[in-house]
Scaffold this motif. Structure first.
Motif, short mmCIF file in Angstrom:
data_model
loop_
_atom_site.label_atom_id
_atom_site.label_comp_id
_atom_site.label_asym_id
_atom_site.label_seq_id
_atom_site.Cartn_x
_atom_site.Cartn_y
_atom_site.Cartn_z
N LYS A 52 12.22 23.17 -3.73
CA LYS A 52 13.23 22.27 -4.41
C LYS A 52 14.22 23.33 -5.09
N LYS A 96 21.09 22.03 -11.55
CA LYS A 96 20.57 20.81 -11.52
C LYS A 96 20.92 20.33 -12.94
N ASP A 139 20.64 16.49 -15.85
CA ASP A 139 20.78 15.00 -15.94
C ASP A 139 22.23 14.54 -16.25
N HIS A 165 24.41 14.89 -10.14
CA HIS A 165 23.36 15.49 -10.72
C HIS A 165 23.35 17.24 -10.78
N LEU A 169 13.86 20.13 -13.98
CA LEU A 169 14.13 18.89 -13.29
C LEU A 169 13.65 19.12 -11.95
N ALA A 170 14.06 20.11 -11.48
CA ALA A 170 13.46 20.44 -10.07
C ALA A 170 11.97 20.32 -9.87
N GLN A 218 9.84 18.72 -12.03
CA GLN A 218 9.32 17.52 -12.42
C GLN A 218 9.47 16.31 -11.26
N SER A 219 10.45 16.71 -10.21
CA SER A 219 10.74 15.91 -9.09
C SER A 219 9.74 16.25 -7.75
N ARG A 239 3.30 20.86 -8.43
CA ARG A 239 4.22 21.39 -9.68
C ARG A 239 3.64 22.71 -9.93
#
Length: 121
Positions: free
Chosen positions: A38, A55, A57, A81, A106-107, A109-110, A116
């Protein structure tokens, strides 16, 4: 902070994070940093455009664009984003480090939980 320092700080922070890979999968002038495939950071390798793209929020991205003149909509990626950061007197090493670390989170968590970085240890 000038453009070279901006990019150096971003690269240094990104490289220090767990399970980060770096390459140039798109074009020769873009260093792309990923966590488990990611993208979380793009650093231009063009002296005429010394920026980083991270990236963010969407709410935070809007606030950052209002607060800092050199923070704009993300180049190359989704404009909602992602943000791009250029050199500026109000851009600090701490801000750059926070933006890169937040983008990484953020990456990460996706990703599915099992993919992870912390889940693999």
């Amino acid at each position: 902070m000038d453009g070279k320092r901006l990019q150096a700080v971003a690269r240094e922070v990104a490289s220090s994070l767990p399970e980060v890979t770096e390459g140039r999968p798109f074009v020769d002038k873009l260093d792309v940093y990923k966590v488990a495939g990611k993208v979380f950071l793009i650093v231009t390798d063009d002296p005429a455009e010394q920026i980083i793209t991270v990236k963010a929020d969407p709410g935070d991205a809007e606030a950052l664009k209002l607060q800092y003149a050199s923070v704009t909509v993300g180049h190359y990626l989704d404009k909602r984003h992602w943000i791009s950061v250029a050199a500026g007197d109000d851009i600090t090493s701490g801000l750059v480090a926070d933006l890169v670390a937040t983008s990484y989170e953020l990456a990460a968590q996706s990703l599915p939980r099992r993919d992870r970085p912390n889940a693999r240890h």
